[in-house]
Each structure stands twice: as structure tokens, then as C-alpha cells.
Design an enzyme around this catalytic site. Structure first.
Site, mmCIF file in Angstrom:
data_model
loop_
_atom_site.group_PDB
_atom_site.id
_atom_site.type_symbol
_atom_site.label_atom_id
_atom_site.label_comp_id
_atom_site.label_asym_id
_atom_site.label_seq_id
_atom_site.Cartn_x
_atom_site.Cartn_y
_atom_site.Cartn_z
ATOM 1 N N CYS A 147 -36.254 -2.831 -33.884
ATOM 2 C CA CYS A 147 -35.727 -1.536 -34.333
ATOM 3 C C CYS A 147 -34.409 -1.323 -33.597
ATOM 4 O O CYS A 147 -33.890 -2.272 -32.987
ATOM 5 C CB CYS A 147 -36.734 -0.399 -34.127
ATOM 6 S SG CYS A 147 -37.160 -0.018 -32.424
ATOM 7 N N GLY A 148 -33.865 -0.113 -33.654
ATOM 8 C CA GLY A 148 -32.542 0.093 -33.065
ATOM 9 C C GLY A 148 -32.505 -0.244 -31.582
ATOM 10 O O GLY A 148 -31.698 -1.051 -31.129
ATOM 11 N N THR A 149 -33.406 0.388 -30.837
ATOM 12 C CA THR A 149 -33.468 0.119 -29.390
ATOM 13 C C THR A 149 -34.578 -0.849 -29.019
ATOM 14 O O THR A 149 -34.571 -1.409 -27.923
ATOM 15 C CB THR A 149 -33.764 1.429 -28.626
ATOM 16 O OG1 THR A 149 -35.007 1.962 -29.130
ATOM 17 C CG2 THR A 149 -32.645 2.443 -28.805
ATOM 18 N N ASP B 52 -37.193 -1.964 -38.798
ATOM 19 C CA ASP B 52 -36.736 -0.827 -39.593
ATOM 20 C C ASP B 52 -35.309 -1.108 -40.054
ATOM 21 O O ASP B 52 -34.768 -2.218 -39.858
ATOM 22 C CB ASP B 52 -36.879 0.497 -38.815
ATOM 23 C CG ASP B 52 -35.884 0.634 -37.661
ATOM 24 O OD1 ASP B 52 -35.129 -0.324 -37.392
ATOM 25 O OD2 ASP B 52 -35.863 1.710 -37.034
ATOM 26 N N GLY C 179 -39.140 2.259 -29.793
ATOM 27 C CA GLY C 179 -40.159 2.808 -30.682
ATOM 28 C C GLY C 179 -41.161 1.749 -31.111
ATOM 29 O O GLY C 179 -42.383 1.984 -31.102
ATOM 30 N N HIS D 21 -45.915 -14.948 -17.520
ATOM 31 C CA HIS D 21 -46.828 -14.099 -16.748
ATOM 32 C C HIS D 21 -47.651 -13.135 -17.603
ATOM 33 O O HIS D 21 -48.755 -12.775 -17.211
ATOM 34 C CB HIS D 21 -46.037 -13.279 -15.717
ATOM 35 C CG HIS D 21 -45.581 -14.087 -14.541
ATOM 36 N ND1 HIS D 21 -45.116 -13.519 -13.379
ATOM 37 C CD2 HIS D 21 -45.522 -15.434 -14.353
ATOM 38 C CE1 HIS D 21 -44.788 -14.470 -12.508
ATOM 39 N NE2 HIS D 21 -45.012 -15.649 -13.088
ATOM 40 N N ASN D 22 -47.103 -12.708 -18.724
ATOM 41 C CA ASN D 22 -47.785 -11.661 -19.519
ATOM 42 C C ASN D 22 -48.376 -12.187 -20.819
ATOM 43 O O ASN D 22 -49.019 -11.423 -21.545
ATOM 44 C CB ASN D 22 -46.825 -10.507 -19.843
ATOM 45 C CG ASN D 22 -46.052 -10.022 -18.631
ATOM 46 O OD1 ASN D 22 -44.837 -10.193 -18.545
ATOM 47 N ND2 ASN D 22 -46.734 -9.450 -17.660
ATOM 48 N N ARG E 72 -55.331 -11.173 -14.495
ATOM 49 C CA ARG E 72 -54.695 -9.862 -14.655
ATOM 50 C C ARG E 72 -54.769 -9.382 -16.104
ATOM 51 O O ARG E 72 -55.008 -8.203 -16.375
ATOM 52 C CB ARG E 72 -53.241 -9.937 -14.173
ATOM 53 C CG ARG E 72 -53.201 -10.103 -12.662
ATOM 54 C CD ARG E 72 -51.873 -10.551 -12.135
ATOM 55 N NE ARG E 72 -51.968 -10.793 -10.702
ATOM 56 C CZ ARG E 72 -51.041 -11.430 -9.989
ATOM 57 N NH1 ARG E 72 -49.971 -11.904 -10.573
ATOM 58 N NH2 ARG E 72 -51.208 -11.602 -8.701
ATOM 59 N N HIS F 189 -52.543 -15.012 -13.572
ATOM 60 C CA HIS F 189 -52.035 -14.116 -14.628
ATOM 61 C C HIS F 189 -53.106 -13.874 -15.692
ATOM 62 O O HIS F 189 -53.166 -12.803 -16.277
ATOM 63 C CB HIS F 189 -50.762 -14.696 -15.237
ATOM 64 C CG HIS F 189 -49.705 -14.924 -14.197
ATOM 65 N ND1 HIS F 189 -49.115 -13.884 -13.518
ATOM 66 C CD2 HIS F 189 -49.188 -16.060 -13.677
ATOM 67 C CE1 HIS F 189 -48.257 -14.369 -12.633
ATOM 68 N NE2 HIS F 189 -48.285 -15.691 -12.715
HETATM 69 C C1 RB5 Z 1 -33.670 4.665 -35.964
HETATM 70 O O1 RB5 Z 1 -32.587 5.519 -36.038
HETATM 71 C C2 RB5 Z 1 -34.088 4.472 -34.517
HETATM 72 O O2 RB5 Z 1 -34.608 5.647 -33.991
HETATM 73 C C3 RB5 Z 1 -35.090 3.350 -34.385
HETATM 74 O O3 RB5 Z 1 -34.549 2.187 -34.916
HETATM 75 C C4 RB5 Z 1 -35.535 2.974 -32.994
HETATM 76 O O4 RB5 Z 1 -34.465 2.768 -32.164
HETATM 77 C C5 RB5 Z 1 -36.607 3.783 -32.411
HETATM 78 O O5 RB5 Z 1 -37.065 3.564 -31.294
#
Ligand code: RB5
Length: 155
Positions: free
Chosen positions: A70-72, A13, A75, A103-104, A141, A138
């Protein structure tokens, strides 16, 4: 590098657009073909749209491996792991990247562009590309994952 320089499908994103572009360069410089499904700018978009594009292609076998950002990374992981046969691993450190392969047998690497710096991200990608799956216990599993896919399929 992955066996036979497996092509990689990649998507992000807006929050990780910049890191996606850098990962693409990193892959291309290593002779890896990259299919980029977007996004193509820092304009705000909805991460599921791009997660679905990458995960559906890996799930359906069109691509063996993918990378989502994505940011974190949270998502994208949530979206990707809804797809049968997808084993998406959100990695914020080298050890997790290596173990997600050993392993995965992770087939989608997920990165958080607002979490990891560029240098660490490239090390995570490199390790993920180079580390083989160990198989053995593995594999047994992972076969249990297939039972979940079968059980969840609505006929
Ligand atoms: C976008 O602002 C942020 O929510 C997205 O990149 C992500 O981190 C979602 O999990």
C-alpha cells in the site's frame, strides 16, 4: 529463490498498484507463480479489502507466502497481522528484509509503494525470497506467537 519456487499471493491498493505490477513481473521472470488478488488499477480502493484476501489465504495455509503493498505499507501490515499464523513484515530496507526471514520467518512481505523506490523494492523482494529461516531459538520464540493465537480465539 524460495524453496520449490513457492507460489506467491500478492495484493495492493491503488497507491501501490504500479509497484505491485513491477513486483509481479520480477517474480514471474524468476519462474514464480503469482496469484494476484488486485487491485487492478489506480482507482481508489480500500486497502483492508486486499489485505484480508492475501492474509486469510496465508493464515489458512492455502499459500505459504504473500506480498502486500500500500502507500506506506503500514495499513496492510496492521490488517495482515490480525490473522493467526501471519507474520507480516513491513520492510523499507534490505537488512530488515533479511532479518525478517532469518529470525521471524516472515510469511508476508509488506512494501510501501510511496516509500521505497523500484530498485530497492526489488532488492528487498529478492532477499526476502532467498533468505531461509534460521530456526533454533527463533523457532521457540515463534511458538509463543501460537499461544497468542490460541488465547485470542473466541470459542
Ligand atoms: C491510501 O491513500 C493510503 O492510505 C494507503 O495506501 C496506505 O498507505 C495505508 O496505510
Amino acid at each position: 529463490m524460495p524453496e520449490k519456487r513457492t507460489p506467491i499471493i500478492i495484493g495492493s491498493d491503488h497507491a501501490a498498484y504500479d509497484l505491485k505490477e513491477k513486483v509481479k513481473v520480477f517474480l514471474v521472470e524468476r519462474g514464480i507463480d503469482v496469484e494476484d488478488v488486485g487491485s487492478h488499477s489506480e482507482d481508489s480502493v480500500d486497502y483492508p479489502d486486499f489485505g484480508i484476501k492475501v492474509a486469510s489465504m496465508v493464515s489458512g495455509g492455502k499459500f505459504e507466502r504473500g506480498i502486500l503493498l500500500c502507500g506506506t505499507g503500514i495499513g496492510m501490515s496492521m490488517v495482515a497481522n490480525k490473522f493467526p499464523h501471519v507474520r507480516a513484515a513491513l520492510c523499507t530496507d534490505l537488512f530488515s528484509s533479511i532479518m525478517s526471514r532469518r529470525h521471524n520467518n516472515s510469511n508476508i512481505l509488506v512494501l510501501g509503494g510511496r516509500v521505497v523506490g523500484d530498485i530497492l523494492a526489488m532488492e528487498i523482494v529478492k532477499a526476502w525470497l532467498e533468505t531461509p529461516f534460521e530456526g533454533g531459538r527463533h523457532q521457540r520464540r515463534l511458538e509463543k506467537f501460537d499461544r497468542i493465537d490460541t488465547a485470542m480465539t473466541v470459542s
